[in-house]
Each structure stands twice: as structure tokens, then as C-alpha cells.
Design a protein around this motif. Structure first.
Motif, PDB file in Angstrom:
ATOM      1  N   ALA A  69       0.826  -1.217   0.000  1.00  0.00           N
ATOM      2  CA  ALA A  69       0.000   0.000   0.000  1.00  0.00           C
ATOM      3  C   ALA A  69       0.855   1.260   0.000  1.00  0.00           C
ATOM      4  O   ALA A  69       0.419   2.308  -0.481  1.00  0.00           O
ATOM      5  CB  ALA A  69      -0.946  -0.004   1.202  1.00  0.00           C
ATOM      6  N   SER A  70       2.086   1.151   0.492  1.00  0.00           N
ATOM      7  CA  SER A  70       3.002   2.295   0.535  1.00  0.00           C
ATOM      8  C   SER A  70       3.915   2.352  -0.688  1.00  0.00           C
ATOM      9  O   SER A  70       4.848   3.144  -0.722  1.00  0.00           O
ATOM     10  CB  SER A  70       3.852   2.237   1.813  1.00  0.00           C
ATOM     11  N   GLY A  71       3.683   1.466  -1.677  1.00  0.00           N
ATOM     12  CA  GLY A  71       4.444   1.521  -2.915  1.00  0.00           C
ATOM     13  C   GLY A  71       5.644   0.604  -2.993  1.00  0.00           C
ATOM     14  O   GLY A  71       6.506   0.783  -3.864  1.00  0.00           O
ATOM     15  N   PHE A  72       5.728  -0.372  -2.107  1.00  0.00           N
ATOM     16  CA  PHE A  72       6.848  -1.304  -2.094  1.00  0.00           C
ATOM     17  C   PHE A  72       6.369  -2.706  -2.451  1.00  0.00           C
ATOM     18  O   PHE A  72       5.183  -3.001  -2.386  1.00  0.00           O
ATOM     19  CB  PHE A  72       7.500  -1.351  -0.698  1.00  0.00           C
ATOM     20  N   ALA A  73       7.302  -3.573  -2.768  1.00  0.00           N
ATOM     21  CA  ALA A  73       7.064  -5.011  -2.802  1.00  0.00           C
ATOM     22  C   ALA A  73       7.536  -5.532  -1.444  1.00  0.00           C
ATOM     23  O   ALA A  73       8.295  -4.850  -0.743  1.00  0.00           O
ATOM     24  CB  ALA A  73       7.856  -5.661  -3.929  1.00  0.00           C
ATOM     25  N   ALA A  74       7.118  -6.725  -1.073  1.00  0.00           N
ATOM     26  CA  ALA A  74       7.558  -7.332   0.193  1.00  0.00           C
ATOM     27  C   ALA A  74       7.897  -8.788  -0.069  1.00  0.00           C
ATOM     28  O   ALA A  74       7.215  -9.459  -0.845  1.00  0.00           O
ATOM     29  CB  ALA A  74       6.470  -7.215   1.253  1.00  0.00           C
ATOM     30  N   ALA A  75       8.959  -9.262   0.563  1.00  0.00           N
ATOM     31  CA  ALA A  75       9.385 -10.648   0.356  1.00  0.00           C
ATOM     32  C   ALA A  75       9.968 -11.208   1.643  1.00  0.00           C
ATOM     33  O   ALA A  75      10.494 -10.466   2.477  1.00  0.00           O
ATOM     34  CB  ALA A  75      10.429 -10.728  -0.753  1.00  0.00           C
ATOM     35  N   THR A  76       9.877 -12.526   1.771  1.00  0.00           N
ATOM     36  CA  THR A  76      10.449 -13.200   2.925  1.00  0.00           C
ATOM     37  C   THR A  76      10.881 -14.606   2.538  1.00  0.00           C
ATOM     38  O   THR A  76      10.436 -15.137   1.522  1.00  0.00           O
ATOM     39  CB  THR A  76       9.452 -13.233   4.101  1.00  0.00           C
ATOM     40  N   LEU A  77      11.755 -15.171   3.347  1.00  0.00           N
ATOM     41  CA  LEU A  77      12.238 -16.543   3.191  1.00  0.00           C
ATOM     42  C   LEU A  77      11.970 -17.330   4.461  1.00  0.00           C
ATOM     43  O   LEU A  77      11.947 -16.757   5.560  1.00  0.00           O
ATOM     44  CB  LEU A  77      13.762 -16.562   2.974  1.00  0.00           C
ATOM     45  N   GLU A  78      11.835 -18.639   4.312  1.00  0.00           N
ATOM     46  CA  GLU A  78      11.773 -19.513   5.478  1.00  0.00           C
ATOM     47  C   GLU A  78      13.161 -19.540   6.109  1.00  0.00           C
ATOM     48  O   GLU A  78      14.168 -19.657   5.403  1.00  0.00           O
ATOM     49  CB  GLU A  78      11.361 -20.922   5.052  1.00  0.00           C
ATOM     50  N   LEU A  79      13.232 -19.430   7.412  1.00  0.00           N
ATOM     51  CA  LEU A  79      14.528 -19.418   8.092  1.00  0.00           C
ATOM     52  C   LEU A  79      15.116 -20.815   8.197  1.00  0.00           C
ATOM     53  O   LEU A  79      14.383 -21.813   8.226  1.00  0.00           O
ATOM     54  CB  LEU A  79      14.377 -18.831   9.487  1.00  0.00           C
TER      55      LEU A  79
END
Length: 150
Positions: A69-79
């Protein structure tokens, strides 16, 4: 290299894509807007978490919604050691020692923290660097890269 394994549009104009990066599962959230209506490049924010993507997904999804919503993409990995990844017995033991100390109201020794954090950092940092490289190679994603969480 990021290999997408599934894609699903979510409410609020959010697109969630599951992927693997050298066998490590992850999630990428971006805007589902039509091509040509989004900026030429969207900077990504890496979402840190304590492990277990399935269990953390509701919290991660809410944070991803705010990012997108703020204009970014978001990503994460399994630890490392979490989810379906191979267990890390030394880290699991340190985590149990941490829980015992907290439940007993005792101070947590630096050795427990070191046994818990240092192996995760050693394993996770190269994977997160690979994620940054993989994200920046995707069309429509560009730097700078941010980080949120722990």
C-alpha cells in the motif's frame, strides 16, 4: 534464482507469489495493478520473522499489505531450521534453554543467545543476500532494498 511455484491474487489489489530460492521457500507480495499503471520499478522490503512461514503468514501478510500500500514489494524466506527445512539441533536446544530461563524468571545468559542467534545468522545471511539478488533481477523490482523485522 527465484523459481515461482504459485500465484494468487488477494483482496485489496495484492498479488502473492510463492517461490523457492535454491530450495528455500519464500513469498513475494506485489501490487496486482495492471501493467503500465505501476511504477517502472518497485523497491522491495525484506520481511524478517522468527521462523515458520505457515505460522507467521497472517502477520507477514498484514505487514506485506502495508508495504505494498506504501508503494513497495515485500518478500520473505523460510529461516534455517524452520518449517519443512532440516532441524538445527543446537539451535533447537538453545531455544529450549531460552524458554526455560524465561519461564523460570531467570536471566538469559549470553551463551544461550549466541547459541541461538549466531548459527542462524551464519546460515541465513547468504540466503537473504541471494534473495536480494534474485529480487533485483525480476522485472519491475528495483533498489534500494529495505528490511523490516527481526
Amino acid at each position: 534464482m527465484i523459481r515461482f511455484t504459485s500465484e494468487q491474487p488477494l483482496d485489496g489489489g495484492l498479488l502473492e507469489r510463492a517461490f523457492t530460492l535454491d530450495g528455500v521457500p519464500g513469498l513475494l507480495w506485489t501490487s496486482a495493478t495492471a501493467p503500465g499503471t505501476a511504477p517502472a520499478t518497485t523497491p522491495p522490503i525484506l520481511l524478517g520473522h522468527p521462523g515458520g512461514l505457515d505460522g507467521m503468514r497472517p502477520r507477514l501478510l498484514e505487514r506485506a499489505r502495508q508495504c505494498v500500500a506504501s508503494g513497495f514489494a515485500a518478500a520473505t524466506l523460510e529461516l534455517p531450521g524452520a518449517g519443512d527445512r532440516p532441524r538445527l539441533p543446537g539451535v533447537d536446544l538453545a531455544r529450549a534453554d531460552l524458554r526455560r530461563a524465561l519461564e523460570a524468571g531467570e536471566a538469559v545468559g549470553g551463551d544461550v543467545v549466541d547459541r541461538l542467534v549466531l548459527p542462524l545468522v551464519e546460515l541465513a545471511v547468504p540466503e537473504w543476500r541471494g534473495l536480494v539478488d534474485g529480487l533485483l533481477a525480476l522485472p519491475g523490482v528495483g533498489g534500494p532494498v529495505g528490511y523490516s523485522g527481526g
